[in-house]
Design a protein around this motif. Structure first.
Motif, PDB file in Angstrom:
ATOM      1  N   LYS A 292       0.827  -1.210   0.000  1.00 46.93           N
ATOM      2  CA  LYS A 292       0.000   0.000   0.000  1.00 46.93           C
ATOM      3  C   LYS A 292       0.861   1.260   0.000  1.00 46.93           C
ATOM      4  O   LYS A 292       0.501   2.268  -0.627  1.00 46.93           O
TER       5      LYS A 292
ATOM      6  N   SER B 102       0.391   3.924  -2.962  1.00 50.15           N
ATOM      7  CA  SER B 102      -0.046   5.291  -2.650  1.00 50.15           C
ATOM      8  C   SER B 102       1.007   6.306  -3.040  1.00 50.15           C
ATOM      9  O   SER B 102       0.688   7.431  -3.447  1.00 50.15           O
TER      10      SER B 102
ATOM     11  N   GLU C  88      -4.069   2.806  -6.259  1.00 50.25           N
ATOM     12  CA  GLU C  88      -4.847   2.182  -5.189  1.00 50.25           C
ATOM     13  C   GLU C  88      -4.658   0.671  -5.253  1.00 50.25           C
ATOM     14  O   GLU C  88      -4.659   0.078  -6.333  1.00 50.25           O
TER      15      GLU C  88
END
Length: 535
Positions: free
Chosen positions: A250, A254, A259
């Motif tokens: 993640k 990011s 996403e």
């Protein structure tokens, strides 16, 4: 009765079809419901071994004697040579000038497992011929193929497994894959097909339903080998490793303005997880890892390791078969238990966790900066970049901006920026990759704590087991600390946990009397008991 017998004899001696084995294979390989790679194997074996020897033989003329003669020939020479002198094994079938790679022919037999594969191809084709009324009797029924080779699994030892895990975790993403392979015993194609939607980390369950198939350059998503849709319970340590892997994923996505979707692959080289890993590439990377450690093994041997450790830990065969996705016992188990997160499988997950080698610590590196009073422009720039990295402006695992951009953003020349980045590398903050982007290495010293994990156990398990913090000592010195599920009042449970820890740390079980196991409830500092085993 006499007329019936005469008819059977007549049909046997005078086949009802004039079709040849070639014609039979042509139709069978088109109509049979076979998975792509299986069909490709069947076509290859037929082309090289069946058609040259039996292709022009009439199907009705086949009998057990013909089949046995075929197996004898396959055991004699895999190239079906003409037994004449002066034959050469050429390095290629294309036109070429012979060199030292072209050698005098030597007969080599086919492996027994390959001959059995050829037997099964003919068995399926002749069974179909019976349905089509091409033959009255199946001639292969009385043939005797080589017996199935005896199983000889050679999993890595506990010490080798520990070395493999330590080496793999030099790249945390790769370490997570190798760890999960060792824990679950999944095939490499199954691991490549896992998506985040298949993981329930809150309850510690992995749902396995697909695999990635590969045949040369062709790759596709398919059912698992045994066409099973199974759920595997994961131990707490494995859940924590996967949470850390998800957090890294993640952070990268990011940082690129992307996403991480639920349908993204868990193991992927794509920033957003949109592409799965290639099974052959996974096998090659593991082979190179083993070669660096001078361990003769393959990634498939980790299935053997998982099964061996589970059986050694007392897990029943049906549960082991179910976790590995084997047919027979595994299929029966899945049919018998509608809820796969059963008590037996919970015990299996906990047992394997105690027998896994300790993974290397992932604490943030301690970086000591020299007493530097920046005087030159590149030193001032290096200090400014260092502060941004420590503050999290540049995330670990992501590349720094290009040198020209760093210079432009800080009113410095490209040469000054390049010297500043080199100084960051000397401090251990970044990793220089010639010809590629510079990657940030530094991780904040205070890692984000993973979300609490709750695994729902059946009532019978909750009444006897709980999450424990365990400390192993040898002659008063702490050897290792870990967390596992167990019954603090059960000597058998505590002995199993202690034995597993000794094996993982490379100790000798003959010296078990020198060890003690300090038991605490998870999160507590007060010991519940101290277990000492007798030899």
């Amino acid at each position: 009765m006499r007329i019936s017998l005469l008819n059977q004899v007549y049909e046997k001696r005078n086949p009802r079809t004039k079709a040849t084995v070639n014609q039979l294979l042509d139709r069978y390989l088109v109509e049979a419901e076979l998975e792509f790679s299986t069909r490709d194997n069947y076509v290859g074996y037929s082309k090289k071994h069946i058609r040259p020897l039996l292709g022009e033989t009439k199907v009705g003329a086949l009998d057990a004697g013909v089949m046995d003669s075929l197996y004898v020939e396959l055991r004699r020479c895999r190239d079906h040579c003409k037994k004449t002198k002066g034959q050469t094994d050429h390095r290629t079938v294309r036109e070429h000038e012979c060199d030292d790679r072209c050698r005098p022919h030597q007969c080599r037999p086919l492996a027994a497992s390959t001959i059995r594969q050829i037997h099964f191809i003919l068995q399926g084709a002749l069974k179909a011929a019976g349905r089509w009324k091409w033959v009255t009797n199946n001639p292969i029924a009385d043939a005797e193929p080589p017996p199935a080779p005896k199983g000889n699994p050679r999993p890595p030892s506990a010490k080798q497994a520990a070395r493999i895990i330590n080496e793999a975790f030099k790249d945390p993403d790769w370490g997570a894959l190798v760890w999960l392979t060792m824990v679950t015993g999944h095939r490499r194609g199954e691991l490549c097909a896992i998506r985040w939607a298949h993981l329930d980390l809150d309850h510690g369950v992995l749902h396995l339903e697909k695999a990635i198939g590969q045949r040369g350059a062709k790759k596709w998503e398919k059912d698992t080998k045994a066409h099973q849709d199974r759920r595997i319970t994961l131990d707490l340590e494995t859940v924590e490793i996967l949470r850390e892997h998800q957090t890294r994923f993640k952070t990268r996505t990011s940082g690129l303005g992307l996403e991480l979707r639920d349908d993204a692959y868990v193991f992927s080289l794509a920033p957003d997880g949109s592409r799965h890993l290639i099974p052959d590439s996974v096998g090659q990377r593991y082979r190179k890892l083993a070669e660096r450690l001078e361990i003769k093994t393959t990634i498939h041997k980790l299935r053997h390791y998982s099964a061996t450790e589970l059986i050694a830990g007392g897990v029943d065969i049906r549960t082991v078969a179910g976790r590995l996705g084997h047919g027979g016992g595994g299929t029966t188990t899945l049919r018998a238990y509608t809820a796969w997160s059963s008590e037996a499988d919970q015990r299996a997950a906990g047992t394997l966790a105690t027998r896994m080698p300790a993974r290397p610590t992932t604490a943030a590196p301690t970086i000591e900066f020299p007493d530097l009073e920046p005087t030159s422009p590149y030193e001032h720039l290096a200090v400014a970049l260092r502060d941004q990295i420590i503050a999290g402006t540049f995330q670990p695992g992501l590349p720094l901006p290009p040198v020209k951009q760093i210079g432009a953003d800080n009113n410095a020349s490209a040469g000054t920026a390049q010297r500043a980045v080199k100084l960051l590398a000397d401090w251990g903050l970044v990793e220089l990759n010639p010809g590629r982007r510079t990657i940030v290495k530094y991780t904040a010293a205070t890692p984000v704590a993973p979300a609490p994990i709750s695994i729902s156990l059946p009532p019978s398990v909750e009444a006897t087991t709980t999450s424990l913090d365990l400390e192993v000592r040898q002659l008063g010195e702490t050897v290792t600390k870990f967390r596992a599920d167990g019954n603090p009042d059960s000597n058998a449970d505590l002995r199993g946990l202690l034995v597993g820890a000794i094996r993982r740390s490379g100790g000798e079980l003959a010296e078990i009397g020198d060890y003690e196991l300090v038991v605490r409830l998870a999160g507590s500092t007060d010991p519940v008991t101290t277990f000492v085993a007798t030899k």
